[in-house]
Design a protein around this motif. Structure first.
Motif, short mmCIF file in Angstrom:
data_model
loop_
_atom_site.label_atom_id
_atom_site.label_comp_id
_atom_site.label_asym_id
_atom_site.label_seq_id
_atom_site.Cartn_x
_atom_site.Cartn_y
_atom_site.Cartn_z
N VAL A 68 0.87 -1.17 0.00
CA VAL A 68 0.00 0.00 0.00
C VAL A 68 0.90 1.22 0.00
O VAL A 68 1.79 1.37 0.85
N GLU B 72 -4.01 6.95 -1.90
CA GLU B 72 -3.50 5.58 -1.76
C GLU B 72 -3.66 4.80 -3.06
O GLU B 72 -4.61 4.99 -3.81
N CYS C 194 -2.22 0.61 -4.66
CA CYS C 194 -1.55 -0.64 -4.30
C CYS C 194 -0.66 -1.10 -5.44
O CYS C 194 -1.05 -1.04 -6.61
#
Length: 134
Positions: A108, A116, A118
């Protein structure tokens, strides 16, 4: 008939900063400013309407803070996950702790404004020369 995602719009404080970061991450290029407050980026040679969505960074008076209900997942195309993680950190990403145990097959991260995303483990092929249509 169905719809297709053609662009993702991100409210932000500094469109140029995020455009530079995401161009580095995705191998995109600047497609141009829209009215001085929005900067669009997309795949080179394709731009808007191609098989991958473009990203539009819109200057907002108050960009949202905190966890967004939507985030991007990215996959390496030409290196393993560890090498890609180092590249993304060098480009300005930072690691984010959301309570993960360390056993997950993804990392993350956050972009320079804290959005954010991933980094997944599996490697995918780049779109250049890809014959898929959708």
């Amino acid at each position: 008939m169905a719809c297709r995602i053609t662009e993702l719009v991100v409210d932000c404080a500094d469109p140029q900063r995020l455009a530079d970061f995401w161009c580095e991450v995705l191998g995109y290029v600047e497609l141009g400013w829209e009215g001085g407050d929005a900067l669009e980026i997309g795949p080179p040679g394709t731009g808007f309407g191609g098989p991958q969505p473009t990203l539009v960074f819109v200057r907002g008076a108050e960009p949202k803070r905190g966890k967004l209900p939507l985030h991007l997942d990215v996959n390496p195309t030409d290196r393993d996950q560890a090498a890609e993680l180092e590249r993304l950190l060098a480009a300005g990403a930072r690691k984010v702790d959301i309570g993960q145990t360390g056993d997950a097959p993804w990392h993350v991260l956050a972009d320079p404004e804290g959005n954010e995303f991933c980094l997944l483990r599996r490697r995918v092929e780049p779109w250049e020369g890809h014959s898929s249509t959708w």
